[in-house]
Write a protein that holds these residues in place. Structure first.
Motif, PDB file in Angstrom:
ATOM      1  N   LEU A 123       0.807  -1.215   0.000  1.00  0.00           N
ATOM      2  CA  LEU A 123       0.000   0.000   0.000  1.00  0.00           C
ATOM      3  C   LEU A 123       0.842   1.266   0.000  1.00  0.00           C
ATOM      4  O   LEU A 123       0.303   2.365  -0.184  1.00  0.00           O
ATOM      5  CB  LEU A 123      -0.938   0.003   1.209  1.00  0.00           C
ATOM      6  N   LEU A 124       2.158   1.132   0.197  1.00  0.00           N
ATOM      7  CA  LEU A 124       3.034   2.302   0.214  1.00  0.00           C
ATOM      8  C   LEU A 124       4.090   2.251  -0.886  1.00  0.00           C
ATOM      9  O   LEU A 124       5.038   3.022  -0.867  1.00  0.00           O
ATOM     10  CB  LEU A 124       3.720   2.431   1.580  1.00  0.00           C
ATOM     11  N   GLN A 125       3.933   1.358  -1.843  1.00  0.00           N
ATOM     12  CA  GLN A 125       4.902   1.260  -2.931  1.00  0.00           C
ATOM     13  C   GLN A 125       4.595   2.279  -4.028  1.00  0.00           C
ATOM     14  O   GLN A 125       3.435   2.515  -4.363  1.00  0.00           O
ATOM     15  CB  GLN A 125       4.895  -0.142  -3.545  1.00  0.00           C
ATOM     16  N   THR A 126       5.652   2.840  -4.603  1.00  0.00           N
ATOM     17  CA  THR A 126       5.478   3.663  -5.796  1.00  0.00           C
ATOM     18  C   THR A 126       5.226   2.743  -6.983  1.00  0.00           C
ATOM     19  O   THR A 126       5.532   1.544  -6.946  1.00  0.00           O
ATOM     20  CB  THR A 126       6.719   4.516  -6.082  1.00  0.00           C
ATOM     21  N   ALA A 127       4.690   3.301  -8.054  1.00  0.00           N
ATOM     22  CA  ALA A 127       4.437   2.494  -9.248  1.00  0.00           C
ATOM     23  C   ALA A 127       5.741   1.942  -9.820  1.00  0.00           C
ATOM     24  O   ALA A 127       5.792   0.783 -10.258  1.00  0.00           O
ATOM     25  CB  ALA A 127       3.702   3.332 -10.297  1.00  0.00           C
ATOM     26  N   ASP A 128       6.804   2.738  -9.813  1.00  0.00           N
ATOM     27  CA  ASP A 128       8.077   2.271 -10.359  1.00  0.00           C
ATOM     28  C   ASP A 128       8.665   1.137  -9.527  1.00  0.00           C
ATOM     29  O   ASP A 128       9.223   0.177 -10.064  1.00  0.00           O
ATOM     30  CB  ASP A 128       9.080   3.427 -10.437  1.00  0.00           C
ATOM     31  N   HIS A 129       8.549   1.245  -8.221  1.00  0.00           N
ATOM     32  CA  HIS A 129       9.030   0.173  -7.338  1.00  0.00           C
ATOM     33  C   HIS A 129       8.231  -1.102  -7.586  1.00  0.00           C
ATOM     34  O   HIS A 129       8.802  -2.192  -7.741  1.00  0.00           O
ATOM     35  CB  HIS A 129       8.889   0.613  -5.880  1.00  0.00           C
ATOM     36  N   ALA A 130       6.896  -0.975  -7.628  1.00  0.00           N
ATOM     37  CA  ALA A 130       6.044  -2.137  -7.851  1.00  0.00           C
ATOM     38  C   ALA A 130       6.333  -2.779  -9.202  1.00  0.00           C
ATOM     39  O   ALA A 130       6.391  -4.006  -9.326  1.00  0.00           O
ATOM     40  CB  ALA A 130       4.572  -1.727  -7.767  1.00  0.00           C
ATOM     41  N   ARG A 131       6.528  -1.959 -10.212  1.00  0.00           N
ATOM     42  CA  ARG A 131       6.805  -2.484 -11.556  1.00  0.00           C
ATOM     43  C   ARG A 131       8.061  -3.344 -11.553  1.00  0.00           C
ATOM     44  O   ARG A 131       8.101  -4.417 -12.168  1.00  0.00           O
ATOM     45  CB  ARG A 131       6.927  -1.327 -12.538  1.00  0.00           C
ATOM     46  N   GLU A 132       9.089  -2.895 -10.876  1.00  0.00           N
ATOM     47  CA  GLU A 132      10.330  -3.662 -10.817  1.00  0.00           C
ATOM     48  C   GLU A 132      10.130  -4.975 -10.063  1.00  0.00           C
ATOM     49  O   GLU A 132      10.662  -6.018 -10.458  1.00  0.00           O
ATOM     50  CB  GLU A 132      11.423  -2.836 -10.143  1.00  0.00           C
ATOM     51  N   ILE A 133       9.359  -4.948  -9.000  1.00  0.00           N
ATOM     52  CA  ILE A 133       9.057  -6.168  -8.248  1.00  0.00           C
ATOM     53  C   ILE A 133       8.327  -7.178  -9.132  1.00  0.00           C
ATOM     54  O   ILE A 133       8.668  -8.369  -9.167  1.00  0.00           O
ATOM     55  CB  ILE A 133       8.203  -5.840  -7.004  1.00  0.00           C
ATOM     56  N   PHE A 134       7.338  -6.704  -9.860  1.00  0.00           N
ATOM     57  CA  PHE A 134       6.515  -7.609 -10.664  1.00  0.00           C
ATOM     58  C   PHE A 134       7.269  -8.176 -11.867  1.00  0.00           C
ATOM     59  O   PHE A 134       6.886  -9.220 -12.394  1.00  0.00           O
ATOM     60  CB  PHE A 134       5.232  -6.903 -11.119  1.00  0.00           C
ATOM     61  N   ARG A 135       8.291  -7.507 -12.294  1.00  0.00           N
ATOM     62  CA  ARG A 135       9.084  -8.047 -13.399  1.00  0.00           C
ATOM     63  C   ARG A 135       9.802  -9.335 -13.022  1.00  0.00           C
ATOM     64  O   ARG A 135      10.242 -10.091 -13.880  1.00  0.00           O
ATOM     65  CB  ARG A 135      10.120  -7.012 -13.857  1.00  0.00           C
ATOM     66  N   HIS A 136       9.921  -9.595 -11.720  1.00  0.00           N
ATOM     67  CA  HIS A 136      10.653 -10.766 -11.254  1.00  0.00           C
ATOM     68  C   HIS A 136       9.726 -11.865 -10.737  1.00  0.00           C
ATOM     69  O   HIS A 136      10.180 -12.786 -10.059  1.00  0.00           O
ATOM     70  CB  HIS A 136      11.649 -10.353 -10.166  1.00  0.00           C
ATOM     71  N   LEU A 177      14.594  -1.234   3.508  1.00  0.00           N
ATOM     72  CA  LEU A 177      14.896   0.148   3.145  1.00  0.00           C
ATOM     73  C   LEU A 177      16.197   0.273   2.364  1.00  0.00           C
ATOM     74  O   LEU A 177      16.412   1.254   1.648  1.00  0.00           O
ATOM     75  CB  LEU A 177      14.969   1.019   4.404  1.00  0.00           C
ATOM     76  N   HIS A 178      17.073  -0.703   2.512  1.00  0.00           N
ATOM     77  CA  HIS A 178      18.379  -0.647   1.851  1.00  0.00           C
ATOM     78  C   HIS A 178      18.387  -1.306   0.478  1.00  0.00           C
ATOM     79  O   HIS A 178      19.373  -1.186  -0.253  1.00  0.00           O
ATOM     80  CB  HIS A 178      19.436  -1.309   2.733  1.00  0.00           C
ATOM     81  N   MET A 179      17.326  -2.021   0.122  1.00  0.00           N
ATOM     82  CA  MET A 179      17.315  -2.717  -1.166  1.00  0.00           C
ATOM     83  C   MET A 179      17.157  -1.728  -2.312  1.00  0.00           C
ATOM     84  O   MET A 179      16.232  -0.923  -2.330  1.00  0.00           O
ATOM     85  CB  MET A 179      16.186  -3.744  -1.195  1.00  0.00           C
ATOM     86  N   LEU A 180      18.062  -1.801  -3.273  1.00  0.00           N
ATOM     87  CA  LEU A 180      18.034  -0.880  -4.414  1.00  0.00           C
ATOM     88  C   LEU A 180      17.127  -1.424  -5.513  1.00  0.00           C
ATOM     89  O   LEU A 180      17.563  -1.695  -6.637  1.00  0.00           O
ATOM     90  CB  LEU A 180      19.446  -0.646  -4.938  1.00  0.00           C
ATOM     91  N   VAL A 181      15.862  -1.578  -5.193  1.00  0.00           N
ATOM     92  CA  VAL A 181      14.893  -2.069  -6.173  1.00  0.00           C
ATOM     93  C   VAL A 181      14.725  -1.024  -7.277  1.00  0.00           C
ATOM     94  O   VAL A 181      14.338   0.109  -7.008  1.00  0.00           O
ATOM     95  CB  VAL A 181      13.538  -2.360  -5.507  1.00  0.00           C
ATOM     96  N   GLY A 182      15.068  -1.395  -8.495  1.00  0.00           N
ATOM     97  CA  GLY A 182      14.945  -0.468  -9.613  1.00  0.00           C
ATOM     98  C   GLY A 182      16.080   0.523  -9.755  1.00  0.00           C
ATOM     99  O   GLY A 182      16.014   1.420 -10.603  1.00  0.00           O
ATOM    100  N   GLY A 183      17.113   0.413  -8.922  1.00  0.00           N
ATOM    101  CA  GLY A 183      18.237   1.357  -8.994  1.00  0.00           C
ATOM    102  C   GLY A 183      18.097   2.484  -7.990  1.00  0.00           C
ATOM    103  O   GLY A 183      17.087   2.607  -7.285  1.00  0.00           O
ATOM    104  N   ARG A 184      19.120   3.312  -7.918  1.00  0.00           N
ATOM    105  CA  ARG A 184      19.165   4.357  -6.882  1.00  0.00           C
ATOM    106  C   ARG A 184      18.042   5.379  -7.006  1.00  0.00           C
ATOM    107  O   ARG A 184      17.470   5.812  -6.005  1.00  0.00           O
ATOM    108  CB  ARG A 184      20.533   5.062  -6.921  1.00  0.00           C
ATOM    109  N   ASN A 185      17.724   5.801  -8.210  1.00  0.00           N
ATOM    110  CA  ASN A 185      16.690   6.825  -8.366  1.00  0.00           C
ATOM    111  C   ASN A 185      15.323   6.310  -7.924  1.00  0.00           C
ATOM    112  O   ASN A 185      14.574   7.009  -7.224  1.00  0.00           O
ATOM    113  CB  ASN A 185      16.633   7.303  -9.821  1.00  0.00           C
ATOM    114  N   VAL A 186      14.987   5.090  -8.328  1.00  0.00           N
ATOM    115  CA  VAL A 186      13.705   4.497  -7.930  1.00  0.00           C
ATOM    116  C   VAL A 186      13.681   4.263  -6.425  1.00  0.00           C
ATOM    117  O   VAL A 186      12.678   4.546  -5.749  1.00  0.00           O
ATOM    118  CB  VAL A 186      13.458   3.175  -8.686  1.00  0.00           C
TER     119      VAL A 186
END
Length: 283
Positions: A123-136, A177-186
């Protein structure tokens, strides 16, 4: 014959609670059906959620079973009476049913409480973060399937917005909090989103720092969805094969207690924001 309505989480919960009510009364399905002037097959269809059930029939069953908790009976009757299909039904042909069940339960919950060890609260994920999660996800989804999951997740987050947002308490382990899901900007944008949402009055976010060591439930993500009465609460666990819903009272007690412990050992909301900010600054 018109198509049978979809088997929703709430419809199934009504059926389960009616069966438990009968079993607590010590009656067989045949005995109960005979007392109601019905057939054992009809009652079995109700208790398996193949048939819907009216609020009037629920009250009649509760009277037959001598259920003493009228508050619970009325809450169950309202649950059965509400047969409106929500926005999540548009995803029924493209997403696993477990994701639809979770969205339905969140939509109707009076409060939501969660704990996450290795990833961000949905419920607190950004769309870009969620997109990267779902790709895997396994098996690997197609690009349209990824976007369906992302849009579904974003729509789920609607319970946290609007004139009457759902109260939400979550505890997140520092590891997530430390996981670089989607890279540093995401990752940086995701942490900023956590900070922004944690400032809302109806949202309480706590962080479990590394130095707490071992704690109960450390290997599991938990979503706890409060119903109109405690007997209609639901605990949802994330598993590799999909969401698992739990409604047994002993298990609900266990997970409420577990969440109490996790919140007690976590940082305060203010110190949690400080830690999130420090991690974001170092990205």
């Amino acid at each position: 014959m018109p198509p049978r309505p979809p088997l929703t989480a709430r419809r199934l919960r009504v059926a389960v609670e009616l069966r438990k009510m009968r079993e607590r009364a010590g009656m067989t399905a045949t005995e109960a059906a005979r007392a109601l002037g019905s057939s054992q097959g009809q009652l079995s269809n109700v208790e398996s959620a193949r048939f819907g059930v009216s609020a009037e029939r629920i009250r009649a069953l509760a009277s037959l079973y001598s259920c003493p908790d009228q508050t619970f009976v009325e809450a169950l009757s309202e649950l059965a009476a509400d047969r409106m299909l929500g926005w999540w039904e548009t995803y029924r042909e493209v997403l696993p049913s477990g994701l639809l069940d979770l969205a339905e339960l969140e939509h109707h919950a009076t409060a939501i409480r969660t704990a996450y060890t290795s990833h961000m609260p949905g419920l607190l994920q950004t769309a870009d973060h969620a997109r990267e999660i779902f790709r895997h996800v396994i098996p690997e989804p197609t690009p349209p399937e990824v976007e369906h999951r992302v849009s579904h997740r974003v729509k789920r987050q609607g319970v946290l917005y609007g004139a009457h947002p759902t109260p939400y308490r979550t505890t997140v382990h520092e590891a997530a909090l430390h996981m670089l899901v989607g890279g540093r900007n995401v990752a940086r944008a995701q942490l900023q989103h956590l900070l922004d949402m944690s400032e809302e009055d109806h949202i309480t976010l706590r962080v479990l720092p590394y130095d707490v060591g071992a704690f109960p439930g450390s290997g599991q993500s938990i979503n706890y969805l409060y119903g109109p009465v405690s007997q209609l609460d639901t605990a949802q666990l994330d598993q590799f094969h999909g969401p698992v819903l739990l409604d047994a009272e002993a298990l609900l007690d266990k997970y409420r207690h577990l969440l109490d412990i996790v919140e007690d050992i976590a940082l305060s909301p203010a110190k949690s924001r400080d830690l999130i900010h420090a991690i974001a600054q170092n990205l």
